[in-house]
Design a protein around this motif. Structure first.
Motif, PDB file in Angstrom:
ATOM      1  N   ASN A 586      87.754 -29.204 -28.870  1.00  0.00           N
ATOM      2  CA  ASN A 586      88.727 -28.283 -29.450  1.00  0.00           C
ATOM      3  C   ASN A 586      89.439 -28.868 -30.670  1.00  0.00           C
ATOM      4  O   ASN A 586      89.910 -28.130 -31.525  1.00  0.00           O
ATOM      5  N   ASP A 587      89.505 -30.211 -30.751  1.00  0.00           N
ATOM      6  CA  ASP A 587      90.363 -30.877 -31.733  1.00  0.00           C
ATOM      7  C   ASP A 587      89.819 -30.831 -33.159  1.00  0.00           C
ATOM      8  O   ASP A 587      88.604 -30.900 -33.388  1.00  0.00           O
ATOM      9  N   TRP A 588      90.760 -30.809 -34.104  1.00  0.00           N
ATOM     10  CA  TRP A 588      90.428 -31.203 -35.463  1.00  0.00           C
ATOM     11  C   TRP A 588      90.198 -32.711 -35.474  1.00  0.00           C
ATOM     12  O   TRP A 588      90.808 -33.448 -34.701  1.00  0.00           O
ATOM     13  N   TYR A 589      89.342 -33.155 -36.362  1.00  0.00           N
ATOM     14  CA  TYR A 589      89.058 -34.582 -36.474  1.00  0.00           C
ATOM     15  C   TYR A 589      90.177 -35.285 -37.243  1.00  0.00           C
ATOM     16  O   TYR A 589      90.667 -34.777 -38.251  1.00  0.00           O
ATOM     17  N   GLY A 590      90.584 -36.457 -36.758  1.00  0.00           N
ATOM     18  CA  GLY A 590      91.628 -37.229 -37.425  1.00  0.00           C
ATOM     19  C   GLY A 590      91.716 -38.632 -36.863  1.00  0.00           C
ATOM     20  O   GLY A 590      90.961 -39.009 -35.959  1.00  0.00           O
ATOM     21  N   ASP A 591      92.636 -39.428 -37.400  1.00  0.00           N
ATOM     22  CA  ASP A 591      92.811 -40.810 -36.958  1.00  0.00           C
ATOM     23  C   ASP A 591      93.435 -40.860 -35.580  1.00  0.00           C
ATOM     24  O   ASP A 591      94.251 -40.011 -35.203  1.00  0.00           O
ATOM     25  N   TYR A 592      93.080 -41.893 -34.828  1.00  0.00           N
ATOM     26  CA  TYR A 592      93.693 -42.130 -33.536  1.00  0.00           C
ATOM     27  C   TYR A 592      95.126 -42.634 -33.702  1.00  0.00           C
ATOM     28  O   TYR A 592      95.441 -43.339 -34.663  1.00  0.00           O
ATOM     29  N   VAL A 610      85.785 -32.043 -33.941  1.00  0.00           N
ATOM     30  CA  VAL A 610      85.159 -33.173 -33.265  1.00  0.00           C
ATOM     31  C   VAL A 610      83.990 -32.692 -32.421  1.00  0.00           C
ATOM     32  O   VAL A 610      84.051 -31.642 -31.779  1.00  0.00           O
ATOM     33  N   ASP A 611      82.892 -33.474 -32.426  1.00  0.00           N
ATOM     34  CA  ASP A 611      81.832 -33.298 -31.438  1.00  0.00           C
ATOM     35  C   ASP A 611      81.564 -34.641 -30.788  1.00  0.00           C
ATOM     36  O   ASP A 611      81.702 -35.695 -31.409  1.00  0.00           O
ATOM     37  N   ARG A 612      81.210 -34.623 -29.504  1.00  0.00           N
ATOM     38  CA  ARG A 612      81.085 -35.860 -28.745  1.00  0.00           C
ATOM     39  C   ARG A 612      79.828 -35.856 -27.879  1.00  0.00           C
ATOM     40  O   ARG A 612      79.258 -34.824 -27.546  1.00  0.00           O
ATOM     41  N   GLY A 629      81.965 -37.941 -33.308  1.00  0.00           N
ATOM     42  CA  GLY A 629      81.281 -37.185 -34.338  1.00  0.00           C
ATOM     43  C   GLY A 629      82.230 -36.168 -34.936  1.00  0.00           C
ATOM     44  O   GLY A 629      83.220 -35.785 -34.313  1.00  0.00           O
ATOM     45  N   TRP A 630      81.977 -35.741 -36.146  1.00  0.00           N
ATOM     46  CA  TRP A 630      82.815 -34.723 -36.779  1.00  0.00           C
ATOM     47  C   TRP A 630      81.961 -33.898 -37.722  1.00  0.00           C
ATOM     48  O   TRP A 630      81.036 -34.402 -38.359  1.00  0.00           O
ATOM     49  N   ILE A 631      82.251 -32.616 -37.763  1.00  0.00           N
ATOM     50  CA  ILE A 631      81.449 -31.694 -38.542  1.00  0.00           C
ATOM     51  C   ILE A 631      82.267 -30.422 -38.762  1.00  0.00           C
ATOM     52  O   ILE A 631      83.161 -30.110 -37.978  1.00  0.00           O
ATOM     53  N   GLY A 632      81.999 -29.708 -39.846  1.00  0.00           N
ATOM     54  CA  GLY A 632      82.738 -28.475 -40.125  1.00  0.00           C
ATOM     55  C   GLY A 632      82.565 -27.458 -39.019  1.00  0.00           C
ATOM     56  O   GLY A 632      81.482 -27.352 -38.412  1.00  0.00           O
TER      57      GLY A 632
END
Length: 650
Positions: A586-592, A610-612, A629-632
């Motif tokens: 569900n999350d937007w990708y970003g720094d921990y 995010v994809d995992r 992983g991260w993708i549009g």
């Protein structure tokens, strides 16, 4: 004196749209009857949506309970019947109350006829009968009305209607009953009965509860108060909702049997006033002596605020049964005093089923609350050395390693969403995926030996062999969200009360994947030990015959996706958490974050989701529990799918 209240609140319908606060309305009204009007628990019959089939308000159960009340031998002094949920005026001109299992196309067979309800109430022979209807008077069809957002100077007020489509039917049923018989409708014929997010109630019921708390307990007093207050509220919210009232008989109906007249004047307290021992849900009044602000909270809410240290020691409290206000001089003392009532707030294990299957046949596993260290145990350089073929920069985003607290149990789908699951959604809705609308999805071109967008690929034709029990692929984040919206609209019956479908947060995903492990993979640190656990890039090779570089050192027997559940699960009983298809989060990708966090949900915005978990085409470095992983969100690929979570709604 003999009194009975029969109350029905329905949030979740099997076949029609949902409402938000109907169940809360019915429950809080039952508390008000006990706290302010002298009703006991044995006097109240409450049916609401939930996991207990014995209280699920199906049409047959509602009508059976009404017949039981009708056939009681005891003479009733006061009978209150309340309904909160969807109400329709059907094509036949008759009014219906919608049960959990009501079908729009068969109202006469599946809904509760208001005419029949009236006849049952008349036959009880009660001296005083009050019928409360917080629902609309509408024709079904055309979908639920959209929510409006209104601003005023103090708060954001959102209102939603409890209808499908407004009707202009003017007919109302007639009351032929010599004893006192009162009817309170939340709105006039053809209007909508709105829900009010600022109060977490319907507008009508919010003010009804206010009246009871203020000591207004007669039919005449309540109807006058509601007319005034609802008019003011709806004018401020720019909505049209006018309550209507019908009364037959002489005199008035008195709801209170104990002469409650409201709280005493705050700002002072009597010495050594003992606290009563309330039930969970009891309404308390709080008075802040420093700001002169008074508010009401349930006992449960006060306990939560005490636990969080948010109630000043100078706060005065009062509830029904106390002679006067009492100051909380020591928060801990107050909390400990009510320890026997606080402990039942923690749900016992049987309250949440460990496993269950929803109506579409998808299986879910309860994931317990707890905490874990999220992120990579290996430094980026160590990952690159142990799992060659990548780039040191790829692994930096799994740092810093940080503590995450999962404060509430949640559910994860035991399997990834399958082609068959997704087909059911498409057949029911006619939905077109992003790939189908735009004509491409990411796949492998065996001629050029490159990955890229390929024409004609979509969930039905992904370019690899798939059956109904394989995980669906070539779906974007938006496609997954559309599938989830459909489930939440139609398939909430039977799931744990208060839970809703959602993509898992990234933290929920890693917590569920690790299942207590802190190793590279949930089975350990060695690639070779993954045989039987994972479908990934291995010695079986690619679907088009070539061999993978940096493949797992075993042959899984699969060159593309495998049927879900083909491999061994992790400790939590979840299959394919690593491999098969990479899964949307569900999350937007970003720094921990660099500090401990509780129930994180990621950044508030971004450009990538995010994809995992890695996939059937991923090597070991990208199938580790910590790999991100991260993708549009509009991206779709032959190795990308999703898994469902069920989380408590907020």
């Amino acid at each position: 004196m003999k009194q009975i209240a029969f109350l029905v609140g329905i949030n979740r319908y099997q076949n029609i749209g949902q409402v938000n606060y109907a169940e809360q309305d019915a429950e809080d009204f039952s508390f008000a009857l006990r706290d302010y009007c002298g009703f006991s628990e044995d006097d109240i019959f409450l049916l609401r949506t939930g996991t207990d089939v014995n209280t699920l308000p199906t049409r047959s159960l509602v009508e059976r309970r009404l017949r039981q009340i009708r056939d009681m031998k005891t003479n009733l002094d006061l009978l209150i019947v309340g309904f909160w949920g969807h109400g329709f005026t059907g094509p036949d001109g008759k009014r219906y109350l919608c049960a959990v299992d009501t079908l729009e196309s068969e109202l006469a067979k599946t809904a509760v006829s208001l005419e029949s309800l009236q006849n049952d109430l008349v036959q009880t022979g009660a001296s005083n009968t009050l019928l409360i209807l917080d629902c609309c008077q509408n024709y079904p069809g055309r979908g639920i009305a959209t929510a409006w957002t209104e601003h005023d100077t103090e708060e954001l007020n959102r209102v939603h209607s409890r209808d499908i489509r407004a009707s202009r039917e003017k007919k109302q049923f007639e009351i032929r009953h010599e004893p006192r018989f009162g009817v309170m409708n939340a709105c006039s014929s053809g209007q909508r009965a709105y829900e009010w997010d600022a109060r977490h109630h319907g507008i009508f019921t919010a003010h009804l509860l206010d009246a009871l708390e203020k000591g207004i307990h007669t039919y005449t007093g309540i109807s006058t108060y509601l007319s005034e207050q609802i008019t003011q509220t709806t004018m401020r919210l720019n909505k049209e909702q006018t309550p209507t009232f019908r009364f037959e008989g002489s005199g008035d109906i008195e709801l209170s049997l104990q002469g409650y007249t409201g709280p005493p004047q705050p700002g002072r307290q009597q010495e050594d006033v003992p606290f009563p021992h309330p039930k969970m849900g009891t309404k308390w009044h709080l008075y802040d002596t420093t700001t002169n602000k008074e508010e009401t909270k349930t006992f449960d809410q006060i306990v939560c605020h005490i636990d969080a240290g948010e109630i000043p020691r100078s706060t005065q409290v009062w509830c029904s049964g106390m002679a006067d206000w009492q100051t909380i001089t020591e928060v801990r003392e107050f909390r400990d005093y009510f320890a026997p009532e606080i402990k039942p707030r923690i749900p016992a294990a049987p309250v949440l089923p460990e496993k269950f299957m929803n109506e579409t046949g998808q299986h879910f596993q309860l994931i317990p609350f707890g905490e874990f260290m999220m992120g990579d145990t290996l430094e980026p350089e160590e990952v690159d050395k142990k799992y060659p073929g990548g780039n040191v920069g790829w692994y930096k985003d799994a740092h810093p390693r940080h503590k995450v607290v999962m404060s509430t149990p949640f559910y994860m789908g035991i399997h990834e969403v399958t082609v068959g699951d997704f087909r059911g959604f498409v057949n029911a809705t006619g939905y077109k995926t992003t790939a189908e609308k735009e004509g491409t999805a990411r796949g492998y071109d065996s001629k050029t030996r490159k990955w890229g967008d390929r024409k004609g690929l979509n969930w039905q034709s992904p370019g690899i062999e798939q059956e109904s029990d394989h995980p669906v692929t070539c779906v974007s984040w938006y496609d997954a969200e559309a599938f989830i919206k459909w489930l939440n609209a139609h398939y909430l019956h039977g799931i744990p009360s208060g839970y809703r479908y959602r993509l898992p947060s990234e933290a929920q995903w890693e917590y569920a994947c690790r299942a207590g492990s802190q190793t590279d993979f949930f089975w350990g640190n060695r690639q070779e030990d993954g045989k039987g656990y994972i479908n990934a890039a291995d010695q079986a090779g690619m679907p088009w015959g070539a061999k993978w570089a940096y493949a797992f050192p075993f042959d899984s027997g699969n060159t593309g996706t495998a049927p879900v559940g083909s491999f061994k699960p992790n400790v939590f009983g979840l299959y394919d958490m690593l491999g098969n298809v990479s899964e949307w989060c569900n999350d937007w990708y970003g720094d921990y974050p660099s500090v401990s966090v509780t129930d994180p949900t990621g950044p508030e915005g971004g450009s990538s989701r995010v994809d995992r978990g890695g996939s059937w085409s991923y090597s070991a470095r990208d199938c580790r529990s910590a790999a991100r992983g991260w993708i549009g969100p509009g991206s779709r690929s032959v190795n990308l799918g999703f898994r469902l979570a069920l989380v408590p709604s907020k």
